[in-house]
Design a protein around this motif. Structure first.
Motif, mmCIF file in Angstrom:
data_model
loop_
_atom_site.group_PDB
_atom_site.id
_atom_site.type_symbol
_atom_site.label_atom_id
_atom_site.label_comp_id
_atom_site.label_asym_id
_atom_site.label_seq_id
_atom_site.Cartn_x
_atom_site.Cartn_y
_atom_site.Cartn_z
ATOM 1 N N SER A 168 -30.507 -15.838 -12.128
ATOM 2 C CA SER A 168 -30.830 -17.191 -12.591
ATOM 3 C C SER A 168 -32.291 -17.282 -13.008
ATOM 4 O O SER A 168 -32.629 -17.926 -14.014
ATOM 5 C CB SER A 168 -30.535 -18.207 -11.485
ATOM 6 O OG SER A 168 -29.152 -18.267 -11.201
ATOM 7 N N ASN B 105 -29.453 -23.384 -13.220
ATOM 8 C CA ASN B 105 -30.068 -22.177 -12.678
ATOM 9 C C ASN B 105 -31.083 -22.504 -11.586
ATOM 10 O O ASN B 105 -31.195 -21.770 -10.597
ATOM 11 C CB ASN B 105 -30.742 -21.374 -13.792
ATOM 12 C CG ASN B 105 -29.759 -20.519 -14.575
ATOM 13 O OD1 ASN B 105 -28.880 -19.882 -14.011
ATOM 14 N ND2 ASN B 105 -29.894 -20.517 -15.878
ATOM 15 N N ASN C 248 -23.174 -18.368 -14.851
ATOM 16 C CA ASN C 248 -23.727 -17.961 -13.549
ATOM 17 C C ASN C 248 -23.233 -18.784 -12.383
ATOM 18 O O ASN C 248 -22.913 -18.239 -11.321
ATOM 19 C CB ASN C 248 -25.253 -18.003 -13.588
ATOM 20 C CG ASN C 248 -25.828 -16.785 -14.306
ATOM 21 O OD1 ASN C 248 -25.116 -15.871 -14.651
ATOM 22 N ND2 ASN C 248 -27.111 -16.803 -14.533
ATOM 23 N N SER D 171 -33.452 -17.980 -16.857
ATOM 24 C CA SER D 171 -34.292 -19.148 -17.127
ATOM 25 C C SER D 171 -35.540 -18.737 -17.899
ATOM 26 O O SER D 171 -35.967 -19.420 -18.842
ATOM 27 C CB SER D 171 -34.683 -19.835 -15.814
ATOM 28 O OG SER D 171 -33.548 -20.358 -15.160
ATOM 29 N N THR E 55 -28.693 -25.840 -18.597
ATOM 30 C CA THR E 55 -28.736 -24.482 -18.056
ATOM 31 C C THR E 55 -29.920 -24.303 -17.115
ATOM 32 O O THR E 55 -29.784 -23.689 -16.040
ATOM 33 C CB THR E 55 -28.814 -23.442 -19.188
ATOM 34 O OG1 THR E 55 -27.696 -23.609 -20.066
ATOM 35 C CG2 THR E 55 -28.793 -22.026 -18.629
#
Length: 292
Positions: free
Chosen positions: A68, A43, A287, A72, A39
């Motif tokens: 993003s 991102n 996303n 994060s 992830t």
């Protein structure tokens, strides 16, 4: 039961997932670690692509870039310590560290809720008012909306932070969760349990409920406009520009509403832990669908 002010307490113990032990804990640890790393990589890639590719220099992708960044940061507040708790099958955390994590979790979560609302407003303008879209959603407004999301998130959750700092806690100092969420503090508190529950309910209105209502209103207007388009290709093209955002919003708000509108007790806390894993670890993976 003994009573002590939180200033005399140095640590809490996070139970994590008591039912997941041995090799199951190792497998669970590796799965969460893989999700976390993947992830963060995705991102980061989204943020870089939006920055360097001129065809992605539009309000929709600018807000995606900010989303993003928010997610994060959100992940990093929770997951590293979560991994430690899973690996050790329960771990200690300082009171100051626990309260800090709870505050950052709430503040960044609030910023994300409002950013998702801003993105819904962006789609509303693009589809319902296309002729004035570029004039209204200019660079200045984009930056102001993002700043608002961050500032409002950290300011409104100061109420929760002040409340947590004034609590008195009772033995045993156990938190039945994998991180310092707000609801476990209800069980830890010697006094003000009802007041804390009411504070959680009240603060959820500007953080969760109002943004969710605004998203619903935006998409009602969007769908009315889309259904009014005579061309099927036009309807399909218009819907495709907001379908990814709608998927993220549905998952994110759906899990939040499930967790924070259900009273905190032993049974719901266990369920909430697994739902929390869904929206903290899994939801951010949706996303990149904006880019596709």
């Amino acid at each position: 039961m003994a009573k002590a002010n939180h200033s005399s307490v140095t640590k809490f113990f996070l139970l994590g997932f008591p039912d997941i032990t041995g090799y199951k804990a190792i497998v669970f640890f590796l799965v969460i670690l893989a999700f976390y790393i993947f992830t963060l990589m995705i991102n980061t890639l989204v943020m870089v692509l939006v920055s360097i590719k001129s065809q992605l220099h539009s309000p929709m992708y600018f807000f995606l870039q900010q989303l993003s960044l928010v997610e994060s940061t959100f992940l990093t507040v929770v997951v590293p310590n979560m991994l430690r708790v899973i690996w050790l099958e329960g771990a200690t955390i300082s009171v100051i560290g626990c309260i800090t994590q709870a505050y950052l979790y709430c503040a960044i979560g609030c910023a994300e809720c409002h950013l998702l609302t801003v993105m819904a407003y962006d789609r509303y303008l693009a589809i319902c008012n296309p002729l004035r879209y570029n004039t209204i959603m200019n660079t200045r407004l984009q930056h102001l909306l993002v700043i608002y999301c961050w500032v409002f998130g950290f300011l409104v959750t100061q109420i929760t932070l002040n409340f947590l700092c004034q609590l008195e806690f009772c033995d045993p100092y156990l938190i039945d969760h994998f991180f310092c969420d707000i609801f476990p503090f209800v069980k830890l508190s010697c006094f003000y349990k009802f007041a804390l529950q009411m504070e959680i309910l009240i603060i959820s209105i500007p953080i969760i409920v109002m943004p969710f209502i605004l998203v619903i209103i935006s998409y009602i207007c969007v769908f009315i406009t889309i259904f009014g388009i005579s061309s099927s290709n036009g309807r399909k093209k218009s819907f495709s520009t907001c379908s990814s955002h709608l998927t993220v919003v549905t998952m994110y708000y759906g899990t939040l509403v499930t967790i924070y509108t259900v009273p905190a007790d032993d049974e719901t806390l266990t369920i909430n832990k697994f739902i929390s894993v869904l929206y903290i670890v899994v939801t951010p993976l949706f996303n990149p669908s904006y880019i596709v």
